[in-house]
Design a protein around this motif. Sequence first.
Motif, PDB file in Angstrom:
ATOM      1  N   GLU A 151     -30.696-102.072 -23.181  1.00 29.79           N
ATOM      2  CA  GLU A 151     -32.106-102.368 -22.927  1.00 29.79           C
ATOM      3  C   GLU A 151     -32.603-101.690 -21.657  1.00 29.79           C
ATOM      4  OE1 GLU A 151     -35.320-106.007 -22.214  1.00 29.79           O
ATOM      5  OE2 GLU A 151     -33.167-106.408 -22.021  1.00 29.79           O
ATOM      6  N   SER A 152     -31.820-101.780 -20.587  1.00 26.22           N
ATOM      7  CA  SER A 152     -32.289-101.207 -19.324  1.00 26.22           C
ATOM      8  C   SER A 152     -32.341 -99.685 -19.390  1.00 26.22           C
ATOM      9  CB  SER A 152     -31.416-101.672 -18.156  1.00 26.22           C
ATOM     10  OG  SER A 152     -30.049-101.409 -18.380  1.00 26.22           O
ATOM     11  N   ALA A 153     -31.440 -99.051 -20.135  1.00 25.74           N
ATOM     12  CA  ALA A 153     -31.504 -97.598 -20.299  1.00 25.74           C
ATOM     13  C   ALA A 153     -32.762 -97.206 -21.070  1.00 25.74           C
ATOM     14  CB  ALA A 153     -30.261 -97.084 -21.023  1.00 25.74           C
ATOM     15  N   TYR A 154     -33.083 -97.958 -22.113  1.00 27.28           N
ATOM     16  CA  TYR A 154     -34.296 -97.694 -22.896  1.00 27.28           C
ATOM     17  C   TYR A 154     -35.542 -97.859 -22.025  1.00 27.28           C
ATOM     18  CZ  TYR A 154     -38.024 -98.397 -26.344  1.00 27.28           C
ATOM     19  OH  TYR A 154     -39.196 -98.309 -27.055  1.00 27.28           O
ATOM     20  N   VAL A 155     -35.622 -98.959 -21.304  1.00 29.21           N
ATOM     21  CA  VAL A 155     -36.805 -99.225 -20.487  1.00 29.21           C
ATOM     22  C   VAL A 155     -36.918 -98.205 -19.353  1.00 29.21           C
ATOM     23  CG1 VAL A 155     -37.882-100.887 -18.914  1.00 29.21           C
ATOM     24  CG2 VAL A 155     -36.882-101.666 -21.077  1.00 29.21           C
ATOM     25  N   ALA A 156     -35.799 -97.840 -18.734  1.00 32.39           N
ATOM     26  CA  ALA A 156     -35.839 -96.840 -17.661  1.00 32.39           C
ATOM     27  C   ALA A 156     -36.347 -95.504 -18.176  1.00 32.39           C
ATOM     28  CB  ALA A 156     -34.454 -96.675 -17.046  1.00 32.39           C
ATOM     29  N   LEU A 185     -44.645-102.824 -20.181  1.00 37.44           N
ATOM     30  CA  LEU A 185     -43.412-102.079 -19.914  1.00 37.44           C
ATOM     31  C   LEU A 185     -43.127-102.026 -18.421  1.00 37.44           C
ATOM     32  CD1 LEU A 185     -41.148-100.040 -21.061  1.00 37.44           C
ATOM     33  CD2 LEU A 185     -42.662 -98.313 -20.083  1.00 37.44           C
ATOM     34  N   VAL A 186     -44.141-101.774 -17.614  1.00 37.06           N
ATOM     35  CA  VAL A 186     -43.951-101.685 -16.168  1.00 37.06           C
ATOM     36  C   VAL A 186     -43.424-103.010 -15.628  1.00 37.06           C
ATOM     37  CG1 VAL A 186     -45.126-101.368 -13.964  1.00 37.06           C
ATOM     38  CG2 VAL A 186     -45.675 -99.861 -15.885  1.00 37.06           C
ATOM     39  N   GLU A 187     -43.969-104.123 -16.098  1.00 39.15           N
ATOM     40  CA  GLU A 187     -43.503-105.427 -15.618  1.00 39.15           C
ATOM     41  C   GLU A 187     -42.065-105.687 -16.042  1.00 39.15           C
ATOM     42  OE1 GLU A 187     -45.051-107.406 -13.432  1.00 39.15           O
ATOM     43  OE2 GLU A 187     -46.374-105.640 -13.369  1.00 39.15           O
ATOM     44  N   ARG A 188     -41.706-105.318 -17.266  1.00 39.38           N
ATOM     45  CA  ARG A 188     -40.326-105.495 -17.708  1.00 39.38           C
ATOM     46  C   ARG A 188     -39.388-104.618 -16.893  1.00 39.38           C
ATOM     47  NH1 ARG A 188     -36.655-108.864 -18.714  1.00 39.38           N
ATOM     48  NH2 ARG A 188     -35.068-108.231 -20.246  1.00 39.38           N
ATOM     49  N   ALA A 189     -39.813-103.404 -16.584  1.00 39.10           N
ATOM     50  CA  ALA A 189     -38.995-102.506 -15.771  1.00 39.10           C
ATOM     51  C   ALA A 189     -38.775-103.077 -14.378  1.00 39.10           C
ATOM     52  CB  ALA A 189     -39.655-101.138 -15.682  1.00 39.10           C
ATOM     53  N   THR A 237     -38.545-106.189 -13.529  1.00 39.16           N
ATOM     54  CA  THR A 237     -37.529-107.239 -13.615  1.00 39.16           C
ATOM     55  C   THR A 237     -36.143-106.650 -13.831  1.00 39.16           C
ATOM     56  OG1 THR A 237     -39.133-108.810 -14.516  1.00 39.16           O
ATOM     57  CG2 THR A 237     -36.806-109.270 -14.924  1.00 39.16           C
ATOM     58  N   LEU A 238     -36.021-105.758 -14.805  1.00 40.97           N
ATOM     59  CA  LEU A 238     -34.714-105.183 -15.125  1.00 40.97           C
ATOM     60  C   LEU A 238     -34.148-104.370 -13.973  1.00 40.97           C
ATOM     61  CD1 LEU A 238     -35.151-104.019 -18.840  1.00 40.97           C
ATOM     62  CD2 LEU A 238     -33.709-105.874 -17.994  1.00 40.97           C
ATOM     63  N   SER A 239     -35.003-103.670 -13.243  1.00 37.42           N
ATOM     64  CA  SER A 239     -34.503-102.817 -12.165  1.00 37.42           C
ATOM     65  C   SER A 239     -33.790-103.647 -11.104  1.00 37.42           C
ATOM     66  CB  SER A 239     -35.653-102.027 -11.535  1.00 37.42           C
ATOM     67  OG  SER A 239     -36.585-102.884 -10.895  1.00 37.42           O
ATOM     68  N   ARG A 240     -34.286-104.837 -10.834  1.00 35.24           N
ATOM     69  CA  ARG A 240     -33.626-105.705  -9.850  1.00 35.24           C
ATOM     70  C   ARG A 240     -32.275-106.184 -10.365  1.00 35.24           C
ATOM     71  NH1 ARG A 240     -39.034-106.218  -9.356  1.00 35.24           N
ATOM     72  NH2 ARG A 240     -39.910-106.237  -7.254  1.00 35.24           N
ATOM     73  N   GLU A 241     -32.199-106.466 -11.657  1.00 37.63           N
ATOM     74  CA  GLU A 241     -30.920-106.882 -12.234  1.00 37.63           C
ATOM     75  C   GLU A 241     -29.905-105.742 -12.195  1.00 37.63           C
ATOM     76  OE1 GLU A 241     -31.773-108.247 -16.162  1.00 37.63           O
ATOM     77  OE2 GLU A 241     -33.103-109.872 -15.492  1.00 37.63           O
ATOM     78  N   VAL A 242     -30.348-104.538 -12.513  1.00 34.25           N
ATOM     79  CA  VAL A 242     -29.447-103.383 -12.503  1.00 34.25           C
ATOM     80  C   VAL A 242     -28.968-103.093 -11.084  1.00 34.25           C
ATOM     81  CG1 VAL A 242     -29.315-100.893 -12.885  1.00 34.25           C
ATOM     82  CG2 VAL A 242     -30.387-102.360 -14.602  1.00 34.25           C
ATOM     83  N   MET A 243     -29.895-103.094 -10.131  1.00 32.00           N
ATOM     84  CA  MET A 243     -29.508-102.796  -8.752  1.00 32.00           C
ATOM     85  C   MET A 243     -28.548-103.845  -8.196  1.00 32.00           C
ATOM     86  SD  MET A 243     -30.665 -99.927  -7.831  1.00 32.00           S
ATOM     87  CE  MET A 243     -30.302-100.096  -6.087  1.00 32.00           C
ATOM     88  N   ALA A 244     -28.644-105.078  -8.663  1.00 38.18           N
ATOM     89  CA  ALA A 244     -27.751-106.135  -8.186  1.00 38.18           C
ATOM     90  C   ALA A 244     -26.308-105.888  -8.603  1.00 38.18           C
ATOM     91  CB  ALA A 244     -28.227-107.490  -8.704  1.00 38.18           C
ATOM     92  N   ARG A 245     -26.111-105.197  -9.732  1.00 38.51           N
ATOM     93  CA  ARG A 245     -24.740-104.947 -10.184  1.00 38.51           C
ATOM     94  C   ARG A 245     -24.292-103.502  -9.973  1.00 38.51           C
ATOM     95  NH1 ARG A 245     -27.474-106.017 -15.308  1.00 38.51           N
ATOM     96  NH2 ARG A 245     -27.705-104.114 -16.553  1.00 38.51           N
ATOM     97  N   ALA A 246     -25.153-102.649  -9.451  1.00 43.77           N
ATOM     98  CA  ALA A 246     -24.787-101.250  -9.190  1.00 43.77           C
ATOM     99  C   ALA A 246     -24.269-101.107  -7.761  1.00 43.77           C
ATOM    100  CB  ALA A 246     -25.994-100.344  -9.398  1.00 43.77           C
ATOM    101  N   SER A 247     -23.183-100.382  -7.605  1.00 42.50           N
ATOM    102  CA  SER A 247     -22.593-100.193  -6.267  1.00 42.50           C
ATOM    103  C   SER A 247     -23.225 -98.990  -5.579  1.00 42.50           C
ATOM    104  CB  SER A 247     -21.078-100.001  -6.399  1.00 42.50           C
ATOM    105  OG  SER A 247     -20.493-101.118  -7.038  1.00 42.50           O
ATOM    106  N   VAL A 248     -24.521 -99.088  -5.326  1.00 42.62           N
ATOM    107  CA  VAL A 248     -25.256 -98.011  -4.680  1.00 42.62           C
ATOM    108  C   VAL A 248     -25.030 -98.061  -3.174  1.00 42.62           C
ATOM    109  CG1 VAL A 248     -27.577 -97.171  -4.144  1.00 42.62           C
ATOM    110  CG2 VAL A 248     -26.998 -97.857  -6.481  1.00 42.62           C
ATOM    111  N   THR A 249     -24.774 -96.881  -2.593  1.00 48.04           N
ATOM    112  CA  THR A 249     -24.592 -96.776  -1.148  1.00 48.04           C
ATOM    113  C   THR A 249     -25.633 -95.838  -0.574  1.00 48.04           C
ATOM    114  OG1 THR A 249     -22.207 -97.104  -1.376  1.00 48.04           O
ATOM    115  CG2 THR A 249     -23.004 -96.169   0.710  1.00 48.04           C
TER     116      THR A 249
END
Length: 473
Positions: free
Chosen positions: A114-119, A439-443, A445-457
Motif C-alpha cells: 500500500e505505501s509503495a502504491y501511495v508513494a 491521496l495526499v492525506e493518506r500519504a 499518514t502512511l509516510s509517518r508509519e514508514v519513517m517510524a520503521r525505516a532506519s534512516v540516518t
Amino acid sequence: MTDHSPSPSPGLLGAGGPLLLVPEAVFTPDGPVSGRLAVVVADGSFLAVGPADEVERTHPHLTPVRLPGHVLMPGFVDAHHHLTQSFGSALAFGEPSEIFRRVWVPLETALDEESAYVAAKLAALESLRGGFTTVADAGTRAAVDLDVVASATRDAGIRCVLGLVCNDADGGTDTDTHSTGTLANAEKHLARYADDALVHPSLAVSVPEAATARTLRDTARLAAEAGAVVQIHVNEHLAGVERTLVRYGLRPLEYLHAVGALGPHLLAAHATLLTPRELTLLADSGAAVSYNPVASAWKGNAVAPATAMAERGIRFGLGTDGTRGDGFRLADAAESAQRLAYGLAMGDSSCGAGWTWLDHAGRGGADAVGLGARTGTIVEGAAADFLLVDVSTPELRLSWDLPWELVRRGNRDQITAVFVGGRLRLWRGWPADWDGRALVERAATLSREVMARASVTRVHPTSAEARHRGAGR
C-alpha cells in the motif's frame, strides 16, 4: 485584439470525445506559432495540426473550443525520477552526496504494497501538477511486485517509463555471480508492458559496478531489441567515479564502453563528471543523458556540461531525480546551472537561450527515455500529451520572447490543464477524475508509519535544530 472571454470548463474539455482546440498559440517543433493553428485530439493522439481555418473546415462536425490567453505546448518529460522515494523527498535537504545508503535504501525497503502504491501515486500527482506528462522511473528497492508502481502511475494518469532493477553483482565481484534469473526477469518485464498504453518497460542498473559485465551487456542487448532503454546512474559523484577507478582502472562511462554496454539504448543518469574523452564516447555511441540540475544543486558534486552536450549533438533530457515536480522550475534550473557553472566564466550570457531548455524538457526528454516517436511534440500522429498554459498572467502577458519567458518566468500555477493520451488528467492543479486531496492525506499518514520503521540516518539537522545550534554558538 485578444479575445478575453472566459476559458472553457473542465466538463467541456473532459467530455471524452474528439476535441477541436483553437488556442492563442501552439508550440510546434519549430517554436510557438501565434493565432493561426488549431489541433484535433482523437483516440489519444493528435489527429490534425494545421491552420485554424482549414482544420475547422475539414472537421465541420466538431465545435471549436477557443482558448483565449492560452498556449498549447508539449508536456514536460522527467527523464529521471524515483517514484517510491516521495515520502522522504525533503530528507535530501542539506545532506551530502551519496545519501542512497543512509536514506533511500532504508526508506524504500520499509515500504509495503500500500505505501509503495501511495508513494508512487503521490509522486505522479506532483509531476502532473508540475506539467510533466511522462516520467522515467529508475527502479525501486521496495520488495513489491513492480506492477504496484505501474498501477499507481496508470491510475494517476501519467505516462511512465518503468525501470526494473537488474543488479546482480555482489560487491563488484566478477561474472561468476551472474544470475540467469536476472535476465529472465528482464525479458518478462519487457514483455509484460510491451503493449501498455501508458506504462513503457525499461531496464535499470543502479551504478555500473552493481551488475556483472555479462549482465550489463545482456541488458543492453535486450533493451536494444525491445526498443527500450537501460537506466544507469553514471559519473554522478566523486565517490562513485573513484570506486570504479579503483575496481576496474576505468571511469564509469569508460567501463560501460569497455564491456560493450554503451549505445543508443543507454540513458545515463546525471553524468555530471565527464572528461573530454567521455563526452566523445557519448557523442560517438549515441547514448542519452538525463541532466538533473536541481539534484546537482541539492546534493551533487558538479553540474553536467549540458551546453557542451547540445553543441556536440549528445542526446539529453531534463530530470528531477525526485527533487521537485515543477517543469518550469526545472527548465529554469537547467539554464541557471549552466550559466553559473560555465557561462559566467566565459562571458556566455545566453547559455543555450530559452528554446534549448524547453526543447530538452519536452522533445529531447522523450527521445532520451526512448519515446521520441510517441510523445514530446505537437504533430499529427503523436500521443496527445500536452499542456494548456495561461499566458494572460502578469508574468507572461507582455510577451516579447515566449520561450525565454516560460523558462525564466513560467510557473506551475499557470498550467490550466494537463492532458495525457488525449484525456484531461488535471484541471488547475488537481485530478479531473479522482480524489487527489484524499491521496495526499493518506500519504501523510502512511509516510509517518514508514519513517517510524525505516532506519534512516541523516547527517544534517533539521532547519530548527541547525538554527538552535547556531544560536548556541
